[in-house]
Write a protein that holds these residues in place. Structure first.
Motif, PDB file in Angstrom:
ATOM      1  N   LYS A 209     -28.070  54.719 -12.667  1.00 29.47           N
ATOM      2  CA  LYS A 209     -28.347  53.319 -12.989  1.00 29.47           C
ATOM      3  C   LYS A 209     -29.627  53.221 -13.803  1.00 29.47           C
ATOM      4  N   SER A 210     -29.658  52.238 -14.685  1.00 33.09           N
ATOM      5  CA  SER A 210     -30.867  51.937 -15.440  1.00 33.09           C
ATOM      6  C   SER A 210     -30.667  50.589 -16.113  1.00 33.09           C
ATOM      7  N   GLY A 211     -31.628  49.688 -15.933  1.00 32.04           N
ATOM      8  CA  GLY A 211     -31.537  48.368 -16.545  1.00 32.04           C
ATOM      9  C   GLY A 211     -32.812  47.568 -16.320  1.00 32.04           C
ATOM     10  N   PHE A 212     -33.012  46.573 -17.163  1.00 34.71           N
ATOM     11  CA  PHE A 212     -34.210  45.737 -17.041  1.00 34.71           C
ATOM     12  C   PHE A 212     -33.964  44.409 -17.725  1.00 34.71           C
ATOM     13  N   SER A 213     -34.824  43.462 -17.433  1.00 33.44           N
ATOM     14  CA  SER A 213     -34.868  42.171 -18.128  1.00 33.44           C
ATOM     15  C   SER A 213     -36.265  41.604 -17.925  1.00 33.44           C
ATOM     16  N   ALA A 214     -36.922  41.190 -19.034  1.00 37.94           N
ATOM     17  CA  ALA A 214     -38.303  40.692 -18.959  1.00 37.94           C
ATOM     18  C   ALA A 214     -38.452  39.511 -19.906  1.00 37.94           C
ATOM     19  N   ALA A 215     -39.358  38.598 -19.556  1.00 33.40           N
ATOM     20  CA  ALA A 215     -39.569  37.375 -20.338  1.00 33.40           C
ATOM     21  C   ALA A 215     -40.995  37.342 -20.894  1.00 33.40           C
ATOM     22  N   ARG A 216     -41.168  36.606 -21.998  1.00 34.09           N
ATOM     23  CA  ARG A 216     -42.496  36.406 -22.593  1.00 34.09           C
ATOM     24  C   ARG A 216     -42.919  34.967 -22.338  1.00 34.09           C
ATOM     25  N   SER A 217     -44.092  34.827 -21.730  1.00 32.38           N
ATOM     26  CA  SER A 217     -44.586  33.491 -21.368  1.00 32.38           C
ATOM     27  C   SER A 217     -45.789  33.077 -22.197  1.00 32.38           C
ATOM     28  N   MET A 218     -46.131  33.838 -23.225  1.00 26.10           N
ATOM     29  CA  MET A 218     -47.303  33.536 -24.053  1.00 26.10           C
ATOM     30  C   MET A 218     -46.916  32.597 -25.184  1.00 26.10           C
ATOM     31  N   SER A 219     -47.768  31.651 -25.443  1.00 28.06           N
ATOM     32  CA  SER A 219     -47.511  30.689 -26.537  1.00 28.06           C
ATOM     33  C   SER A 219     -47.985  31.223 -27.876  1.00 28.06           C
ATOM     34  N   SER A 220     -48.878  32.234 -27.862  1.00 28.53           N
ATOM     35  CA  SER A 220     -49.393  32.795 -29.116  1.00 28.53           C
ATOM     36  C   SER A 220     -48.355  33.726 -29.750  1.00 28.53           C
ATOM     37  N   TYR A 221     -48.445  33.849 -31.058  1.00 31.02           N
ATOM     38  CA  TYR A 221     -47.537  34.725 -31.766  1.00 31.02           C
ATOM     39  C   TYR A 221     -47.907  36.194 -31.484  1.00 31.02           C
ATOM     40  N   PRO A 222     -46.911  37.085 -31.393  1.00 38.93           N
ATOM     41  CA  PRO A 222     -47.225  38.518 -31.240  1.00 38.93           C
ATOM     42  C   PRO A 222     -47.777  39.085 -32.550  1.00 38.93           C
ATOM     43  N   ARG A 223     -48.425  40.220 -32.454  1.00 38.10           N
ATOM     44  CA  ARG A 223     -49.020  40.840 -33.631  1.00 38.10           C
ATOM     45  C   ARG A 223     -47.936  41.457 -34.508  1.00 38.10           C
ATOM     46  N   ARG A 224     -48.164  41.361 -35.803  1.00 38.55           N
ATOM     47  CA  ARG A 224     -47.198  41.888 -36.766  1.00 38.55           C
ATOM     48  C   ARG A 224     -47.104  43.412 -36.646  1.00 38.55           C
ATOM     49  N   GLU A 225     -45.870  43.929 -36.730  1.00 41.75           N
ATOM     50  CA  GLU A 225     -45.572  45.360 -36.696  1.00 41.75           C
ATOM     51  C   GLU A 225     -46.159  46.034 -35.468  1.00 41.75           C
ATOM     52  N   GLN A 226     -46.176  45.292 -34.361  1.00 46.63           N
ATOM     53  CA  GLN A 226     -46.573  45.825 -33.057  1.00 46.63           C
ATOM     54  C   GLN A 226     -45.496  45.450 -32.040  1.00 46.63           C
ATOM     55  N   PRO A 227     -45.284  46.292 -30.989  1.00 52.73           N
ATOM     56  CA  PRO A 227     -44.274  45.943 -29.995  1.00 52.73           C
ATOM     57  C   PRO A 227     -44.562  44.583 -29.355  1.00 52.73           C
ATOM     58  N   VAL A 228     -43.506  43.775 -29.216  1.00 52.81           N
ATOM     59  CA  VAL A 228     -43.644  42.463 -28.570  1.00 52.81           C
ATOM     60  C   VAL A 228     -43.691  42.686 -27.053  1.00 52.81           C
ATOM     61  N   ARG A 229     -44.720  42.132 -26.424  1.00 54.01           N
ATOM     62  CA  ARG A 229     -44.845  42.270 -24.975  1.00 54.01           C
ATOM     63  C   ARG A 229     -44.065  41.159 -24.277  1.00 54.01           C
ATOM     64  N   PHE A 230     -43.136  41.577 -23.410  1.00 53.88           N
ATOM     65  CA  PHE A 230     -42.455  40.655 -22.496  1.00 53.88           C
ATOM     66  C   PHE A 230     -43.024  40.979 -21.118  1.00 53.88           C
ATOM     67  N   GLU A 231     -44.120  40.230 -20.792  1.00 53.39           N
ATOM     68  CA  GLU A 231     -44.948  40.647 -19.662  1.00 53.39           C
ATOM     69  C   GLU A 231     -44.394  40.262 -18.298  1.00 53.39           C
ATOM     70  N   ARG A 232     -43.516  39.250 -18.254  1.00 54.42           N
ATOM     71  CA  ARG A 232     -43.017  38.802 -16.948  1.00 54.42           C
ATOM     72  C   ARG A 232     -41.697  39.495 -16.649  1.00 54.42           C
ATOM     73  N   VAL A 233     -41.707  40.421 -15.692  1.00 56.59           N
ATOM     74  CA  VAL A 233     -40.540  41.228 -15.362  1.00 56.59           C
ATOM     75  C   VAL A 233     -39.576  40.424 -14.500  1.00 56.59           C
ATOM     76  N   LEU A 234     -38.318  40.378 -14.893  1.00 55.76           N
ATOM     77  CA  LEU A 234     -37.277  39.712 -14.118  1.00 55.76           C
ATOM     78  C   LEU A 234     -36.477  40.740 -13.303  1.00 55.76           C
ATOM     79  N   THR A 235     -36.121  41.834 -13.933  1.00 54.22           N
ATOM     80  CA  THR A 235     -35.395  42.922 -13.265  1.00 54.22           C
ATOM     81  C   THR A 235     -35.872  44.246 -13.850  1.00 54.22           C
ATOM     82  N   ASN A 236     -36.237  45.164 -12.927  1.00 55.56           N
ATOM     83  CA  ASN A 236     -36.701  46.472 -13.367  1.00 55.56           C
ATOM     84  C   ASN A 236     -36.718  47.420 -12.162  1.00 55.56           C
ATOM     85  N   GLU A 237     -35.543  47.546 -11.524  1.00 57.82           N
ATOM     86  CA  GLU A 237     -35.476  48.278 -10.261  1.00 57.82           C
ATOM     87  C   GLU A 237     -35.868  49.747 -10.410  1.00 57.82           C
ATOM     88  N   GLN A 238     -35.495  50.365 -11.495  1.00 54.85           N
ATOM     89  CA  GLN A 238     -35.805  51.783 -11.670  1.00 54.85           C
ATOM     90  C   GLN A 238     -37.175  52.005 -12.306  1.00 54.85           C
TER      91      GLN A 238
END
Length: 248
Positions: free
Chosen positions: A116-145
């Protein structure tokens, strides 16, 4: 002829042979035609030469007729097996056989050992992410493994196989997002790019892809210069992924 005449002739012949008187010669001429006494047998002559072969004779009659044939004898003991002969030509394929009965029920599987492997995460920041950088989805919804790292916004493969990744994000203008894949902290390679264009209004953008992942490969979202991704209450931005089937 009487006996006296025979004797007289014999004496005349003896006189002629002895060469007697001239009168006797006349007598010899007179009776010269009378045969003399047979001589002794001569020596056997030498063998003559072989004669030529005679013509071939005709076939003779059969030695025994059917009426003289005896009864069949007692069968003899079986002989020794002969040598194995050469392999024959393959025969014609036969017709399919009748379907067999169903086999016994197998042992029950153990769902606990399924990969098994799976995840789901949400972004709660109102600011724009940095260009050509990974977008952070800091609020984890599912990440059992624990295969998703919310601090860096990256999912790292721990079970090699085929995965499905998708995102649903809110933007306030033009937005282009790359789904990238790479090893460790590398810049990675762009897999696909999704773009939406809108002016001064909110919109929801979505995209997804199926990827074959190797051990320790990572996947993340990365914006281009067209970057208006936001995370607002009531309008979340979500990044998700899960294993479809493990590598055989």
């Amino acid at each position: 002829m009487n006996e006296e005449l025979k004797m007289w002739i014999m004496w005349a012949m003896l006189i002629c042979l002895a060469g007697g008187q001239p009168g006797s010669a006349t007598l010899c001429r007179t009776y010269g035609t009378i045969p003399g006494i047979p001589g002794l047998p001569g020596q056997p002559g030498s063998d003559g030469r072989d004669g030529e072969n005679g013509p071939k004779g005709e076939q003779g009659p059969s030695g025994q007729s059917e009426e003289w044939r005896g009864e069949p004898g007692v069968p003899g003991a079986p002989g020794q097996p002969g040598k194995v002969g050469p392999i024959g030509i393959p025969g014609i394929t036969g017709l399919p056989g009748i379907m067999g009965l169903p086999g016994p029920v197998g042992e029950p599987g153990d769902y606990k050992v399924t990969f098994k492997s799976g995840f789901s995460a949400a972004r709660s920041m109102s600011s724009y992410p940095r260009r050509e950088q990974p977008v952070r989805f800091e609020r984890v919804l599912t990440n059992e493994q624990g295969h998703y790292e919310n601090r860096y916004g990256r999912f790292t493969c721990r079970v090699p196989g085929t995965y499905y990744f998708t995102y649903h994000v809110t933007s306030r203008g033009n937005l282009c997002l790359n789904i990238k894949k790479g090893q460790g902290a590398s810049r990675g390679e762009r897999v696909v790019t999704f773009c939406d264009y809108v002016h001064n209004s909110f919109q929801v953008t979505t995209g997804g892809v199926v990827l074959k992942m190797a051990m320790n490969e990572s996947v993340w979202l990365e914006p281009t210069e067209k970057n208006s991704l936001v995370g607002l209450e009531g309008s979340d931005s979500i990044f998700s992924g899960f294993l479809i089937f493990p590598e055989a």
